[in-house]
Design a protein around this motif. Structure first.
Motif, PDB file in Angstrom:
ATOM      1  N   GLU A 293     -10.689  10.664  12.888  1.00  0.00           N
ATOM      2  CA  GLU A 293     -10.664   9.193  13.828  1.00  0.00           C
ATOM      3  C   GLU A 293     -10.552   7.946  12.495  1.00  0.00           C
ATOM      4  O   GLU A 293      -9.829   7.055  12.727  1.00  0.00           O
ATOM      5  CB  GLU A 293     -11.957   9.175  14.430  1.00  0.00           C
ATOM      6  N   ILE A 294     -11.450   8.163  11.515  1.00  0.00           N
ATOM      7  CA  ILE A 294     -11.081   7.159  10.374  1.00  0.00           C
ATOM      8  C   ILE A 294      -9.766   6.931   9.936  1.00  0.00           C
ATOM      9  O   ILE A 294      -9.165   6.015   9.682  1.00  0.00           O
ATOM     10  CB  ILE A 294     -12.494   7.559   9.288  1.00  0.00           C
ATOM     11  N   LEU A 295      -9.164   8.087   9.809  1.00  0.00           N
ATOM     12  CA  LEU A 295      -7.910   8.280   9.134  1.00  0.00           C
ATOM     13  C   LEU A 295      -6.758   7.524  10.107  1.00  0.00           C
ATOM     14  O   LEU A 295      -5.870   7.029   9.915  1.00  0.00           O
ATOM     15  CB  LEU A 295      -7.276   9.588   8.795  1.00  0.00           C
ATOM     16  N   LYS A 296      -7.078   7.906  11.310  1.00  0.00           N
ATOM     17  CA  LYS A 296      -6.266   7.238  12.487  1.00  0.00           C
ATOM     18  C   LYS A 296      -6.512   5.754  12.279  1.00  0.00           C
ATOM     19  O   LYS A 296      -5.586   4.922  12.485  1.00  0.00           O
ATOM     20  CB  LYS A 296      -6.571   7.834  13.712  1.00  0.00           C
ATOM     21  N   GLU A 297      -7.641   5.067  12.385  1.00  0.00           N
ATOM     22  CA  GLU A 297      -8.172   3.898  12.042  1.00  0.00           C
ATOM     23  C   GLU A 297      -7.316   3.469  10.925  1.00  0.00           C
ATOM     24  O   GLU A 297      -6.832   2.168  11.007  1.00  0.00           O
ATOM     25  CB  GLU A 297      -9.565   3.675  11.972  1.00  0.00           C
ATOM     26  N   LEU A 298      -7.414   3.941   9.796  1.00  0.00           N
ATOM     27  CA  LEU A 298      -6.802   3.608   8.485  1.00  0.00           C
ATOM     28  C   LEU A 298      -5.348   3.426   8.623  1.00  0.00           C
ATOM     29  O   LEU A 298      -4.789   2.387   8.384  1.00  0.00           O
ATOM     30  CB  LEU A 298      -7.219   4.598   7.452  1.00  0.00           C
ATOM     31  N   HIS A 299      -4.848   4.309   9.441  1.00  0.00           N
ATOM     32  CA  HIS A 299      -3.337   4.191   9.507  1.00  0.00           C
ATOM     33  C   HIS A 299      -2.964   2.970  10.554  1.00  0.00           C
ATOM     34  O   HIS A 299      -1.845   2.493  10.321  1.00  0.00           O
ATOM     35  CB  HIS A 299      -2.857   5.613  10.172  1.00  0.00           C
ATOM     36  N   ARG A 300      -3.732   2.687  11.518  1.00  0.00           N
ATOM     37  CA  ARG A 300      -3.469   1.632  12.312  1.00  0.00           C
ATOM     38  C   ARG A 300      -3.443   0.370  11.640  1.00  0.00           C
ATOM     39  O   ARG A 300      -2.823  -0.477  11.748  1.00  0.00           O
ATOM     40  CB  ARG A 300      -4.542   1.571  13.298  1.00  0.00           C
ATOM     41  N   PHE A 301      -4.767   0.428  10.988  1.00  0.00           N
ATOM     42  CA  PHE A 301      -4.575  -0.989   9.612  1.00  0.00           C
ATOM     43  C   PHE A 301      -3.808  -1.087   8.813  1.00  0.00           C
ATOM     44  O   PHE A 301      -3.034  -2.122   8.776  1.00  0.00           O
ATOM     45  CB  PHE A 301      -5.947  -0.457   8.893  1.00  0.00           C
ATOM     46  N   ILE A 302      -3.088   0.115   8.379  1.00  0.00           N
ATOM     47  CA  ILE A 302      -2.140  -0.063   7.362  1.00  0.00           C
ATOM     48  C   ILE A 302      -0.832  -0.545   7.933  1.00  0.00           C
ATOM     49  O   ILE A 302      -0.100  -1.346   7.605  1.00  0.00           O
ATOM     50  CB  ILE A 302      -1.782   1.421   6.622  1.00  0.00           C
ATOM     51  N   TYR A 303      -0.688  -0.039   9.393  1.00  0.00           N
ATOM     52  CA  TYR A 303       0.549  -0.245  10.243  1.00  0.00           C
ATOM     53  C   TYR A 303       0.314  -1.824  10.324  1.00  0.00           C
ATOM     54  O   TYR A 303       1.495  -2.559  10.256  1.00  0.00           O
ATOM     55  CB  TYR A 303       0.488   0.591  11.492  1.00  0.00           C
ATOM     56  N   ASP A 304      -0.816  -2.336  11.136  1.00  0.00           N
ATOM     57  CA  ASP A 304      -0.682  -3.724  11.566  1.00  0.00           C
ATOM     58  C   ASP A 304      -0.576  -4.609  10.110  1.00  0.00           C
ATOM     59  O   ASP A 304       0.192  -5.583  10.098  1.00  0.00           O
ATOM     60  CB  ASP A 304      -2.059  -3.878  11.914  1.00  0.00           C
ATOM     61  N   SER A 305      -1.384  -4.141   9.037  1.00  0.00           N
ATOM     62  CA  SER A 305      -1.124  -5.053   7.818  1.00  0.00           C
ATOM     63  C   SER A 305       0.097  -5.085   7.308  1.00  0.00           C
ATOM     64  O   SER A 305       0.567  -6.094   6.764  1.00  0.00           O
ATOM     65  CB  SER A 305      -2.427  -4.589   6.684  1.00  0.00           C
ATOM     66  N   THR A 306       0.853  -3.746   7.124  1.00  0.00           N
ATOM     67  CA  THR A 306       2.191  -3.729   6.623  1.00  0.00           C
ATOM     68  C   THR A 306       3.068  -4.899   7.502  1.00  0.00           C
ATOM     69  O   THR A 306       3.499  -5.634   6.559  1.00  0.00           O
ATOM     70  CB  THR A 306       2.925  -2.315   6.777  1.00  0.00           C
ATOM     71  N   LEU A 307       3.117  -4.847   8.430  1.00  0.00           N
ATOM     72  CA  LEU A 307       3.877  -5.715   9.420  1.00  0.00           C
ATOM     73  C   LEU A 307       3.404  -7.236   8.996  1.00  0.00           C
ATOM     74  O   LEU A 307       4.452  -8.005   8.874  1.00  0.00           O
ATOM     75  CB  LEU A 307       3.584  -5.525  10.815  1.00  0.00           C
ATOM     76  N   LYS A 308       2.274  -7.323   9.096  1.00  0.00           N
ATOM     77  CA  LYS A 308       1.899  -8.744   8.964  1.00  0.00           C
ATOM     78  C   LYS A 308       2.223  -9.506   7.362  1.00  0.00           C
ATOM     79  O   LYS A 308       2.926 -10.520   7.295  1.00  0.00           O
ATOM     80  CB  LYS A 308       0.164  -9.124   8.942  1.00  0.00           C
TER      81      LYS A 308
END
Lengths: 671, 143
Positions: A293-308
């Protein structure tokens, strides 16, 4: 009674051998057989029992054993083309100055029609010659032969003559298999002549029923009362049987629970370790799920942050451009530049339809000049401004990243901790001295726990039933007593003080007396046996101050008491149990007055070196009163034993094998 | 300029296959992402690397404009605006089709880099590498 000789032909490892257990004028009747394991000690014991009873109780798994006939003799006969093979065991026994010869034979045909010649069993015969010292000894066959053997060596207590040292501990577990299998009690009853009294008791009960019927025939109401009494007595009898069955079942369940508990305790903490292992396993699984779950959260964070982050520069640049255009007033309201131009050309406002005044025309010309960006692009830029503003917000990047990485770190630490603990326990379990895998142990432990649970459930149910049955029994007994009083009243009122009534009273009184005598004899026998068993045991055992008393219950099952008052049979070592079984056997011999021989195979297999001298002393003493045959392995026949036996006269036969094909006598030393 | 309803984001066909492998086999733990999200991520990666890869091979129509949110479209257009002369916008307006084409080229490059990472590293390593990359990019964003 004693065994004078045993002659064996073609039986298992024996080809043709004779054992003489002569006594002559010696003060002791002790015979020692020494042989390595697998040479033929147990075969000798089995040969004697096969001759007497037709079976071989010390064989283990009979299906996996070699054939009864000697296989090397079979090979020799096969090579000579012989058609049959005879197995013969002949035992000469003597008692009270008379000798009897017992011979059992089994004939085999050799079937050459099969792919590989095989032995085919034919008939088996048992013959007994009574009083062989007389000129014409009587020959007994079939059941007559069995009966004579049973007089000297009762089959139901044979294991108290022919002992297997390896299985001594089982002597206690089998003392009371079930109500109908209480062989010791039956034998004692038979040998103490209680059986005769019991038969009289049965006859009297039947006579009593007849007299009561007769009385009932004379007066109908008496008949009715008698019927009621009889019905209730039958019910009480059934209840007593049921109660007895339940008690046996609970005893068995208790023993089973004790065994399983011993097994669980024997695991030396493996059980607790496996529990811990399972607990850690589930914790680890939970953390691993959380890690996903944490890795999923990390991935979501990386995804959102990459875009921003990726669009940050472009978004800022675009917003600057839009702001610049807006500040310069170059972004038009939502009016199409084309409409303005067309309105100007037609001199009519295309929005409201009025004619343009000169002032209006001037205003429109100004607007067209100001809004030189197309309205489509302008609209687009306005739209961009609204949606880009929130994409350039990167204030929380560091803190959000820190939070997720902290979570990941904590999770990693926990996983490492659980894995380390698991590895430590794993290593301990791997060191556990068993070839079984942990899974096997785990399954066994779980099974043992479940089994205990089931047995406890059974005991609980049984106790409920027992309460109900006992209460029914009490009620029925009360009813019977009332009915008997009623019967007495009626009979007195009817003035039937006739012969029938007197006879009934006489039989009832006789029955009471006989029951009392039976109880007295059995209690006395039990008390004697308790005392004698304890005496023998205290002589045999090295811990002479540890044990205080010994009790036999109604079924002759034993309970031993520690000097602190605790029952302690369950915690006795195997050697102690072996000695206790031997003591029990010797006192059973004393009680039954049979003064029988005692053949013990591997008597000291479970007794440690330092305690062997006690054993040898007791055996030497006992051999003054009865024949003792001991079959030792060389290691059992230790210096301690030799030293004790060297002071007394005894026969010694040493056995060996002839090329592993045949058991032979290597050395014989007769007194 | 084309009619708005015909505008689509395109990527190369072989790139499309790589996307399926990367996302549908759960290699990234983000198999629930919509096509547009996958595309936007690849586009962002291409932008960060400042790499474009022209769509030279067979094109695959990936996403229709109607399926793109205002926010994502704004990001695509903002990036396009940032790459061209202001006067062109002032004089000619914004060429959406061109903006989408350019986005396709950046995404193509982004998918390429993602594919090689996925094939050579574990999911966790990919994530940590990406986190490191965006952190470095973030640290230098105002320079």
């Amino acid at each position: 009674m004693r065994i004078d000789s045993v002659k064996i032909e073609n039986y298992r490892s024996y080809k043709d051998i004779e054992f003489n257990f002569l006594k002559k004028e010696s003060s002791h009747d002790l015979h020692v057989i020494v042989a390595q394991n697998g040479v033929g000690k147990t075969n000798l014991l089995n040969a004697i029992e096969w001759c007497l009873y037709g079976d071989e109780p010390h064989l283990g798994n009979e299906k996996e054993s070699l054939p009864l006939a000697n296989i090397y003799v079979f090979d020799e006969l096969k090579n000579c083309g012989k058609e049959s093979l005879n197995v013969k065991v002949e035992v000469i026994i003597s008692a009270k100055g008379e000798s009897h010869k017992i011979r059992r034979t089994r004939k085999f045909n050799i079937d050459y029609d099969l792919e590989k010649p095989e032995l085919v069993q034919l008939e088996e015969n048992l013959l007994v010659w009574k009083n062989i010292d007389l000129p014409n000894p009587e020959l007994l066959k079939d059941t007559f032969a069995d009966d004579l053997i049973n007089v000297f060596f009762r089959k139901d207590i044979r294991r108290y003559f022919f002992f297997d040292g390896e299985q001594l501990t089982s002597y206690f577990e089998k003392a009371r298999d079930s109500k109908n299998d209480n062989k010791i009690k039956k034998s004692i009853m038979s040998l103490s002549q209680v059986e005769i009294l019991e038969n009289i008791q049965k006859r009297l009960k039947s006579t009593l029923t007849d007299y009561k019927k007769e009385a009932g025939d004379q007066v109908p109401c008496i008949k009715k009362i008698n019927t009621n009494i009889l019905e209730r007595e039958k019910k009480v009898e059934r209840l007593e049987n049921d109660i007895n069955e339940i008690e046996i079942s609970n005893e068995k369940a208790d023993k089973e629970i004790e065994k399983k508990n011993v097994f669980l305790n024997d695991q030396k903490g493996v059980s607790a370790k496996i529990d811990k292992l399972n607990e850690l396993d589930s914790k680890l699984n939970l953390e691993q799920t959380q890690r996903d779950e944490i890795l999923k959260e990390l991935h979501r964070f990386i995804y959102d942050s990459t875009l921003k982050i990726a669009f940050y520069k472009a978004s800022r640049k675009s917003l600057k451009f839009i702001d610049k255009q807006d500040a310069a007033g170059k972004l038009p309201p939502a009016i199409d530049k084309g409409i303005l131009i067309e309105s100007l050309n037609s001199k009519n406002c295309l929005v409201c339809g009025n004619s343009l005044t000169s002032e209006s025309k001037l205003n429109i010309e100004k607007l067209i000049e100001t809004y030189n960006i197309s309205s489509a692009a302008s609209n687009m830029l306005s739209k961009l401004k609204g949606s880009l503003e929130d994409t350039i917000n990167l204030q929380n990047f560091r803190s959000d990243k820190g939070k997720i990485l902290d979570k990941l770190k904590q999770n990693e630490d926990k996983i490492k901790k659980y894995e380390d603990e698991l590895n430590t326990i794993d290593a301990t379990l791997n060191d556990y001295p068993t070839e079984e895998s942990k899974n096997d142990i785990e399954i066994k432990l779980r099974d043992a726990r479940n089994y205990i649970k089931a047995q406890e459930g059974l005991i609980k149910q049984n106790l409920l039933k027992l309460g109900e049955y006992n209460s029914n029994k009490v009620n029925l007994t009360k009813e019977i007593d009332c009915l008997k009083l009623e019967l007495k009243d009626v009979m007195e009122k009817q003035n039937i003080l006739n012969a029938v009534y007197r006879n009934i009273k006489f039989v009832e009184k006789s029955l009471k007396i006989i029951s009392k005598i039976i109880n007295e004899i059995m209690t006395e026998s039990r008390n004697k046996m308790e005392k004698s068993t304890l005496d023998y045991f205290l002589k045999l055992i090295w811990k002479e101050h540890s044990y205080e008393s010994l009790k036999l219950d109604d079924s002759y099952s034993m309970e031993l008491f520690h000097n602190k008052g605790y029952t302690c049979l369950g915690s006795c070592s195997a050697a102690e149990k072996a000695l206790l079984a031997l003591s029990y056997t010797l006192s059973l011999h004393d009680l039954t007055g049979q003064n029988s021989l005692l053949f013990i195979d591997t008597p000291l297999s479970r007794v440690s070196d330092e305690n062997r001298n006690f054993f040898a002393s007791v055996i030497a003493d006992i051999s003054k009163t009865r024949q003792i045959i001991l079959a030792f392995t060389p290691s059992e026949y230790s210096n301690e034993v030799k030293m004790k036996f060297n002071n007394i006269p005894f026969n010694k036969i040493e056995l060996a094998t002839n090329n592993e094909k045949e058991t032979i006598k290597k050395e014989v030393k007769y007194v | 300029m084309s009619n708005n309803s015909d505008i689509r984001l395109y990527i190369e066909k072989k790139c499309r296959e790589a996307i399926d492998t990367i996302f549908n086999e759960k290699k990234l733990g983000l198999n629930h992402l919509e096509n547009i999200d996958r595309f936007m991520w690849a586009l962002a990666l291409g932008i960060m690397k400042e790499e474009k890869k022209p769509l030279t091979g067979a094109k695959d129509s990936f996403i229709r404009r109607e399926s793109i949110s205002t926010r994502n479209e704004s990001q695509i257009i903002a990036h396009y605006i940032s790459t061209i002369d202001e006067n062109v916008i002032i004089d000619q307006g914004i060429d959406i089709e061109e903006a989408f084409k350019q986005a396709g080229e950046y995404a193509n490059a982004g998918f390429d880099s993602l594919e090689s990472l996925i094939n050579n590293f574990s999911l966790e390593d990919v994530l940590l590498k990406k986190l490191q990359e965006i952190t470095e990019y973030y640290e230098n964003i105002d320079s």
